[in-house]
Design a protein around this motif. Structure first.
Motif, PDB file in Angstrom:
ATOM      1  N   VAL A 137       0.862  -1.176   0.000  1.00 58.06           N
ATOM      2  CA  VAL A 137       0.000   0.000   0.000  1.00 58.06           C
ATOM      3  C   VAL A 137       0.899   1.227   0.000  1.00 58.06           C
ATOM      4  O   VAL A 137       1.786   1.348   0.838  1.00 58.06           O
ATOM      5  N   LEU A 138       0.693   2.106  -0.957  1.00 58.41           N
ATOM      6  CA  LEU A 138       1.462   3.351  -1.036  1.00 58.41           C
ATOM      7  C   LEU A 138       0.519   4.542  -1.054  1.00 58.41           C
ATOM      8  O   LEU A 138      -0.509   4.519  -1.737  1.00 58.41           O
ATOM      9  N   LYS A 139       0.880   5.581  -0.316  1.00 61.24           N
ATOM     10  CA  LYS A 139       0.156   6.849  -0.377  1.00 61.24           C
ATOM     11  C   LYS A 139       0.956   7.780  -1.269  1.00 61.24           C
ATOM     12  O   LYS A 139       2.153   7.956  -1.070  1.00 61.24           O
ATOM     13  N   THR A 141       1.048  11.712  -2.933  1.00 55.96           N
ATOM     14  CA  THR A 141       0.469  13.048  -2.828  1.00 55.96           C
ATOM     15  C   THR A 141       1.221  14.017  -3.726  1.00 55.96           C
ATOM     16  O   THR A 141       2.424  13.876  -3.951  1.00 55.96           O
ATOM     17  N   THR A 145      -3.656  16.788  -3.209  1.00 57.80           N
ATOM     18  CA  THR A 145      -4.509  15.613  -3.029  1.00 57.80           C
ATOM     19  C   THR A 145      -3.638  14.413  -2.686  1.00 57.80           C
ATOM     20  O   THR A 145      -2.439  14.377  -2.993  1.00 57.80           O
ATOM     21  N   THR A 146      -4.264  13.454  -2.059  1.00 56.86           N
ATOM     22  CA  THR A 146      -3.575  12.215  -1.709  1.00 56.86           C
ATOM     23  C   THR A 146      -4.385  11.058  -2.270  1.00 56.86           C
ATOM     24  O   THR A 146      -5.618  11.063  -2.210  1.00 56.86           O
ATOM     25  N   ARG A 147      -3.679  10.095  -2.819  1.00 59.63           N
ATOM     26  CA  ARG A 147      -4.361   8.886  -3.277  1.00 59.63           C
ATOM     27  C   ARG A 147      -3.557   7.686  -2.817  1.00 59.63           C
ATOM     28  O   ARG A 147      -2.372   7.789  -2.495  1.00 59.63           O
ATOM     29  N   THR A 148      -4.205   6.565  -2.767  1.00 59.20           N
ATOM     30  CA  THR A 148      -3.593   5.334  -2.290  1.00 59.20           C
ATOM     31  C   THR A 148      -3.567   4.321  -3.423  1.00 59.20           C
ATOM     32  O   THR A 148      -4.549   4.187  -4.161  1.00 59.20           O
ATOM     33  N   THR A 149      -2.441   3.634  -3.564  1.00 59.21           N
ATOM     34  CA  THR A 149      -2.345   2.565  -4.552  1.00 59.21           C
ATOM     35  C   THR A 149      -2.114   1.253  -3.833  1.00 59.21           C
ATOM     36  O   THR A 149      -1.505   1.205  -2.762  1.00 59.21           O
TER      37      THR A 149
END
Length: 171
Positions: A137-139, A141, A145-149
């Motif tokens: 799991v990577l955050k 930004t 904005t921030t998104r998670t992969t």
């Protein structure tokens, strides 16, 4: 009362495996303050614990640290799911531990994963390496904005990720 005694012994034994050597767990069963039946029965139940030898048993809610609560939660989950299949989520159940104890926690989680679905968020290689599957799991930004992969790892990618977890930023 009989189930409380058996459960207490089982959790105490699991505490020893999870690095709480000398710790004890006890389920106290007593009469409810009211003589009237309550939604959960006539008994008052309290979990009492000591994580250290020589210390008195005290109410779980008042004495357990975050790491101890995490390990006690794992002990209870393992004890209660012996024959059941379910999905369980552990968010950093390995908080406050490391080394050999982390490996034991990883093995306990793996054992649970053999009987049901276990999702575990961890930062410890000893725990991650025990999983049947490994997701990174990577955050990300950009400052606004921030998104998670989420990436499934296998083979050499998994080896590299566990090595990174052990070594830090540079493997």
């Amino acid at each position: 009362t009989a189930a409380a005694a058996t459960f207490s012994k089982e959790i105490t034994a699991r505490m020893q495996l999870l690095g709480m050597t000398g710790g004890r767990f006890q389920v106290e069963v007593g009469p409810h303050e009211s003589a009237e039946p309550q939604p959960h029965g006539l008994d008052q139940i309290e979990f009492r614990v000591t994580a250290n030898p020589g210390q008195p048993l005290r109410p779980l809610a008042k004495v357990a640290s975050g790491g101890e609560l995490s390990r006690l939660s794992l002990a209870v989950q393992v004890a209660c799911t012996a024959d059941e299949r379910r999905c369980m989520v552990f968010d950093e159940v390995d908080s406050g531990i490391g080394g050999a104890i982390a490996e034991v926690v990883g093995r306990q989680l793996r054992s649970l994963g053999s009987r049901g679905q276990v999702l575990c968020v961890t930062h410890l290689a000893q725990v991650a390496s025990q999983g049947h599957h490994h997701l990174r799991v990577l955050k990300l930004t950009d400052g606004k904005t921030t998104r998670t992969t989420l990436t499934e790892l296998s083979g050499q990618d998994r080896v590299q990720e566990v090595a990174r977890m052990l070594a830090g930023s540079q493997v």
